[in-house]
Design a protein around this motif. Structure first.
Motif, short mmCIF file in Angstrom:
data_model
loop_
_atom_site.label_atom_id
_atom_site.label_comp_id
_atom_site.label_asym_id
_atom_site.label_seq_id
_atom_site.Cartn_x
_atom_site.Cartn_y
_atom_site.Cartn_z
N UNK A 153 0.85 -1.21 0.00
CA UNK A 153 0.00 0.00 0.00
C UNK A 153 0.89 1.25 0.00
N UNK A 154 1.97 1.23 -0.77
CA UNK A 154 2.94 2.31 -0.72
C UNK A 154 2.31 3.68 -0.99
N UNK A 155 1.69 3.84 -2.14
CA UNK A 155 1.15 5.15 -2.53
C UNK A 155 0.00 5.56 -1.63
N UNK A 156 -0.87 4.62 -1.32
CA UNK A 156 -2.01 4.91 -0.45
C UNK A 156 -1.54 5.34 0.94
N UNK A 157 -0.57 4.59 1.49
CA UNK A 157 -0.05 4.91 2.81
C UNK A 157 0.59 6.29 2.84
N UNK A 158 1.32 6.62 1.77
CA UNK A 158 1.94 7.93 1.68
C UNK A 158 0.90 9.04 1.78
N UNK A 159 -0.19 8.89 1.04
CA UNK A 159 -1.20 9.95 1.03
C UNK A 159 -1.94 10.03 2.36
N UNK A 160 -2.21 8.89 2.97
CA UNK A 160 -2.92 8.91 4.24
C UNK A 160 -2.03 9.40 5.39
N UNK A 161 -0.73 9.19 5.26
CA UNK A 161 0.18 9.79 6.22
C UNK A 161 0.12 11.31 6.14
#
Length: 260
Positions: A153-161
């Protein structure tokens, strides 16, 4: 006196046409708020509005691409000409599956535009009206991926961070204006999106995969949209007037209990 009343409040809910956003919109309307539904899918937004009106509530639908600043500004300006804004729910968001090697530049740009820039656009457009109303509430939908590592979930995690840290920043900058800003971090919630994801990626194994995904939460099941909506109601009500700059995990024990 009704606890958690939103009478005489005006709420904006992005992505209010389905899933968590729809549950929040219906819950807020039942508590007396006028709810503006902003959704890319206008038909879905209108369905939510019709459901609210059937309950005796007040609501309007707006087709909105949260990643488009001029589109967001135009809608917010239209709303503020006749209604003040007291509550902003930044719920609209998109997902992506894959590690950094599986993320193409176009994927990264797409997630950034909706999950990060979309929040920025909506918050920036609403701040003047929230100030004019004497304060209000901004509630952002983050994720467990804001706080812990999730496989692929690299991209998703980045945005939610980024959603989490934007929450802290807005809370700090506008506390003197009476604007509270918090976020919720759900784990998996059973929405039409989850059903569609399973059907698309695991044809013929839908029941097995649903059970497997449910078991990733220590409590043994996925969350329900209404459970997220009920927490949102509390955080946006006057009963939560002492709460700002906080992140609320609503995850069946995922963050604290997994691995313990």
């Amino acid at each position: 006196m009704t606890k958690f009343s939103l009478k005489n409040k005006v709420a904006l809910v992005t992505g209010g046409g389905s899933g968590i956003g729809k549950a929040i919109s219906l819950t807020f309307a039942k508590q007396g708020a006028k709810v503006h539904i902003l959704d890319f899918n206008l038909d879905a937004a209108k369905e939510t509005v019709n459901d609210i009106i059937a309950l005796g509530g007040a609501s309007e639908a707006h087709q909105c691409d949260v990643s488009n600043q001029s589109n967001v500004n135009s809608i917010i300006n239209t709303i503020t000409q006749k209604d003040g804004i007291h509550i902003l729910i930044n719920n609209a968001g998109i997902a992506h599956v894959g590690n950094v090697e599986a993320v193409e530049e176009a994927d990264l740009d797409r997630l950034y535009n909706v999950n990060i820039k979309g929040l920025y656009n909506c918050i920036k457009a609403c701040i003047p009206s929230l100030k004019a109303s004497g304060g209000g509430v901004i509630l952002n939908l983050a994720s467990i991926a804001s706080s812990v590592g999730i496989n692929n979930r690299f991209a998703y995690s980045m945005t939610k961070g980024a959603v989490l840290t934007m929450t802290y920043s807005i809370a700090k900058d506008y506390v003197a204006d009476g604007i509270r800003c918090n976020c919720m971090s759900p784990a998996r919630v059973h929405t039409p999106f989850v059903d569609g994801f399973i059907t698309k990626n695991y044809p013929g194994k839908e029941e097995e995969m649903f059970e497997n995904l449910s078991k990733t939460q220590p409590i043994g099941r996925m969350g329900k949209p209404q459970e997220i909506a009920d927490l949102a109601l509390f955080l946006c009500s006057d009963e939560a007037s002492f709460i700002t700059g906080s992140n609320y995990a609503i995850d069946g024990g995922f963050v604290t209990l997994n691995g313990n």
